[in-house]
Design a protein around this motif. Structure first.
Motif, PDB file in Angstrom:
ATOM      1  N   GLY A 292       4.070   7.758  -2.544  1.00  0.00           N
ATOM      2  CA  GLY A 292       4.974   8.865  -2.826  1.00  0.00           C
ATOM      3  C   GLY A 292       4.389   9.921  -3.752  1.00  0.00           C
ATOM      4  O   GLY A 292       4.470  11.126  -3.463  1.00  0.00           O
TER       5      GLY A 292
ATOM      6  N   ALA B 294       5.917  12.296   6.288  1.00  0.00           N
ATOM      7  CA  ALA B 294       6.514  12.928   5.112  1.00  0.00           C
ATOM      8  C   ALA B 294       5.975  14.342   4.907  1.00  0.00           C
ATOM      9  O   ALA B 294       6.718  15.262   4.543  1.00  0.00           O
TER      10      ALA B 294
ATOM     11  N   ALA C 254       8.418  12.532  -1.266  1.00  0.00           N
ATOM     12  CA  ALA C 254       7.984  11.409  -2.110  1.00  0.00           C
ATOM     13  C   ALA C 254       8.990  10.269  -2.038  1.00  0.00           C
ATOM     14  O   ALA C 254       8.620   9.095  -1.932  1.00  0.00           O
TER      15      ALA C 254
ATOM     16  N   CYS D  33       8.797   8.392   1.327  1.00  0.00           N
ATOM     17  CA  CYS D  33       7.724   7.386   1.359  1.00  0.00           C
ATOM     18  C   CYS D  33       8.183   6.095   0.691  1.00  0.00           C
ATOM     19  O   CYS D  33       7.842   4.998   1.140  1.00  0.00           O
ATOM     20  N   GLY D  34       8.962   6.230  -0.382  1.00  0.00           N
ATOM     21  CA  GLY D  34       9.419   5.055  -1.118  1.00  0.00           C
ATOM     22  C   GLY D  34      10.308   4.157  -0.302  1.00  0.00           C
ATOM     23  O   GLY D  34      10.063   2.951  -0.195  1.00  0.00           O
TER      24      GLY D  34
ATOM     25  N   ALA E  56      11.979   4.474  -3.993  1.00  0.00           N
ATOM     26  CA  ALA E  56      12.113   5.904  -3.730  1.00  0.00           C
ATOM     27  C   ALA E  56      12.544   6.652  -4.990  1.00  0.00           C
ATOM     28  O   ALA E  56      11.991   7.723  -5.311  1.00  0.00           O
TER      29      ALA E  56
ATOM     30  N   ASN F 131       9.663   6.821  -7.412  1.00  0.00           N
ATOM     31  CA  ASN F 131       8.702   7.837  -6.971  1.00  0.00           C
ATOM     32  C   ASN F 131       9.160   9.229  -7.386  1.00  0.00           C
ATOM     33  O   ASN F 131       8.378  10.029  -7.917  1.00  0.00           O
TER      34      ASN F 131
END
Length: 406
Positions: free
Chosen positions: A181, A328, A347, A350-351, A360, A363
């Motif tokens: 992230g 992302a 970001a 991605c988490g 998340a 991040n």
């Protein structure tokens, strides 16, 4: 490998270790420039270090550390309760179009993960169910969803060792979700936005909101803290009862989703009777629960479980990590507006796209601590990552299982 000695930590000993991990993480981020540069969350930095240390002790010293993680579940539920209690209908309406767009982006990611997993599995001669285990079942779903579907894939679809594969894949996802992230956000902020972000100086005097700035001092009282603890306890009890009621029905949901839903209901019922929920104490307790949960989850990782992954599964998971980062950058960021909020959302995506909603949030906190706040991201990601994604994931997994391949 046979382990000759064990050191077992009690509940209190594990709690002590978790707090020390958090303190170590803060120092690591202060001391090591790349961790700051790429916005690696403090619990991730120190938790992984401890997990690597326990792996080395087990492999070379035949010595294993065992942590009592009985507090991990309640801490996670308390975190989701604070998310629900922070979500009044007015703020959800403020998300509006962006919330709907992000749900669509997440649905696309889930389909992509399963398409990659099944496609690679079949191309390498593996059962397609193994591809689903290396897809959204464990990456977006985490350990709990992996365990549930692992049993189903074994009993109904004949996938051998599905539970073990699921746990290893979920562990890989949790690690990668916490590591990707920050670098993704840094790339987007530096290359796509040219460093054009709100900045911390312009917002340093503003009152911190929600989970955005965990290191900022928040003025709270003992009475407000007690009231907040009472609301969290109500959410935990209500969520547990709802989860039990829905158990073994077509509408069965994980307990944490029920807890979050209860929090939303409690918050908005209190608003109807003009009771003001003290958001500062919510954010304090939410951040404490989040930090301790992540520290426990990461320091207790059994990294040696990843050794059960054969080369084909490693190929699938590495491909998934690269695909998540690319998604992302090229989809989430663009669809959500190609601005700073979109970078923070990427970001966060991605988490929970590879790990879990707490990852998340961590991040995004690491990013906003460095570059500045993003109210929109902290409004959208918790609700989508904790509620909508589980419903979407279940529907999409069932859709894939209905394909002729299975």
């Amino acid at each position: 490998m046979d382990v000759t000695r064990e050191l077992v930590f009690s509940t209190y000993g594990t709690l002590v270790c978790a707090t020390l991990v958090l303190l170590l993480g803060r120092k690591l981020v202060e001391w090591i420039a790349p961790l700051r540069t790429y916005s690696i969350p403090e619990p991730v930095a120190a938790g992984l270090l401890v997990a690597l240390g326990t792996l080395a002790m087990r492999q070379f010293g035949h010595f294993e550390l065992r942590f009592d993680t009985s507090l991990q579940g309640p801490l996670m539920l308390a975190f989701f309760a604070t998310i629900g209690l922070s979500a009044n209908l007015a703020s959800l309406r403020a998300g509006g179009k962006q919330l709907v767009l992000f749900v669509g982006v997440v649905a696309g990611m889930l389909i992509m993960q399963n398409a990659i997993g099944v496609g690679l599995a079949v191309s390498m001669g593996l059962a397609p169910g193994i591809g689903l285990l290396g897809g959204s079942i464990t990456l977006a779903g985490g350990h709990g969803t992996g365990a549930a579907w692992g049993e189903t894939l074994t009993t109904r679809y004949g996938v051998q060792s599905a539970l073990e594969i699921a746990m290893a894949c979920a562990t890989f996802g949790l690690v990668m979700g916490g590591l990707l992230g920050g670098p993704v956000a840094r790339y987007l902020v530096g290359r796509r936005l040219g460093g054009n972000v709100p900045g911390l100086d312009a917002t340093k005097d503003a009152a911190p909101e929600g989970f955005e700035r965990p290191h900022t001092v928040r003025l709270i009282t003992a009475q407000a803290l007690v009231e907040t603890v009472a609301m969290i306890a109500i959410c935990l009890l209500g969520g547990e009862l709802i989860a039990a009621w829905l158990s073994d029905t077509p509408f069965e949901l994980p307990t944490f989703v029920c807890v979050l839903f209860t929090g939303v209901v409690v918050r908005n019922l209190l608003s109807l009777v003009r009771y003001e929920v003290f958001d500062r104490s919510l954010s304090v307790l939410g951040n404490v629960s989040l930090s301790l949960f992540l520290a426990m989850a990461l320091m207790a990782l059994r990294l040696w479980d990843l050794s059960t992954l054969a080369v084909p599964m490693i190929v699938i998971l590495v491909t998934q990590a690269v695909a998540m980062a690319a998604y992302a950058i090229f989809v989430t960021f663009r669809v959500m507006g190609s601005n700073y909020d979109a970078a923070v959302l990427a970001a966060g995506h991605c988490g929970f796209g590879l790990g879990a909603t707490p990852t998340a949030i961590a991040n995004m906190q690491a990013v906003t601590e460095r570059f500045g706040p993003s109210h929109l991201a902290f409004l959208i990601v918790p609700m989508v990552g904790a509620f909508f994604i589980d419903i979407l994931n279940a529907l999409i997994i069932k859709g894939f299982l209905s394909l002729p391949l299975f």
